[in-house]
Design an enzyme around this catalytic site. Structure first.
Site, PDB file in Angstrom:
ATOM      1  N   CYS A  89     109.386  69.045  11.714  1.00 53.62           N
ATOM      2  CA  CYS A  89     109.368  69.660  10.345  1.00 53.62           C
ATOM      3  C   CYS A  89     110.018  68.736   9.443  1.00 53.62           C
ATOM      4  CB  CYS A  89     110.086  71.290  10.223  1.00 53.62           C
ATOM      5  SG  CYS A  89     111.713  71.150  10.485  1.00 53.62           S
ATOM      6  N   GLU A 136     115.008  69.585  17.913  1.00 53.96           N
ATOM      7  CA  GLU A 136     115.081  68.195  17.713  1.00 53.96           C
ATOM      8  C   GLU A 136     116.552  68.117  17.208  1.00 53.96           C
ATOM      9  OE1 GLU A 136     112.783  70.293  16.747  1.00 53.96           O
ATOM     10  OE2 GLU A 136     110.920  69.081  15.824  1.00 53.96           O
ATOM     11  N   HIS A 145     116.957  73.889  15.404  1.00 56.02           N
ATOM     12  CA  HIS A 145     115.676  73.346  15.971  1.00 56.02           C
ATOM     13  C   HIS A 145     115.945  72.484  17.177  1.00 56.02           C
ATOM     14  CE1 HIS A 145     113.117  73.929  12.035  1.00 56.02           C
ATOM     15  NE2 HIS A 145     113.931  75.060  12.359  1.00 56.02           N
ATOM     16  N   CYS A 183     113.911  68.262  10.518  1.00 61.41           N
ATOM     17  CA  CYS A 183     114.053  67.443  11.685  1.00 61.41           C
ATOM     18  C   CYS A 183     113.395  65.895  11.452  1.00 61.41           C
ATOM     19  CB  CYS A 183     113.143  68.005  12.879  1.00 61.41           C
ATOM     20  SG  CYS A 183     113.815  69.584  13.433  1.00 61.41           S
TER      21      CYS A 183
END
Length: 142
Positions: free
Chosen positions: A76, A48, A46, A79
């Site tokens: 999420c 992040e 991801h 993260c």
């Protein structure tokens, strides 16, 4: 946040879900990334998480307390956990994620008082632009 949106646009061009993240320390960008799940075959890639890893290397410390993470979509659970572990000082996000957002939508892991660190949280910055990018991406795939 404008830079995070640009990076999210680059992700879309590569067939990735358009999420961009930028880590800033003072007035300088120390890291930036977009989702790379498709490119790497890694479900944890991801924006992040990639930006946090890059920032820790750039500043030479796993603790990013003096840094702000700008991200186009609410983090999420994965993260949000990384944000807490990195001890980021502040998180600014664009669009809320009612299905998996853990920075206020489903829960607020980023600011949970039971944890040893809480990040200041600002949501809804460039929210419409961030959401429009995601809507366009998913509409094109349906």
């Amino acid at each position: 946040m404008a830079r995070a949106l640009e990076i999210a646009g680059a992700a879309e061009l590569r067939g990735e879900v358009p999420v961009g993240a930028v880590v800033v320390r003072g007035n300088a960008i120390v890291a930036e990334a977009h989702n790379r799940i498709v490119a790497t075959g890694d479900p944890t890639a991801h924006a992040e998480l990639l930006a946090i890893r890059e920032a820790a290397l750039a500043v030479g410390d796993r603790r990013l307390g003096g840094c702000t993470l700008y991200v186009t979509l609410e983090p999420c659970a994965q993260c949000a956990g990384a944000i807490v572990l990195a001890r980021l000082g502040r998180v600014v996000y664009g669009a809320p994620d009612p299905k998996s957002g853990m920075a206020g939508s489903l829960e607020n892991l980023v600011a949970d008082p039971r944890l040893n660190h809480r990040a200041q949280l600002v949501g809804g910055v460039f929210a419409e632009e961030s959401a429009a990018l995601l809507r366009r991406f998913f509409r094109a795939r349906r």
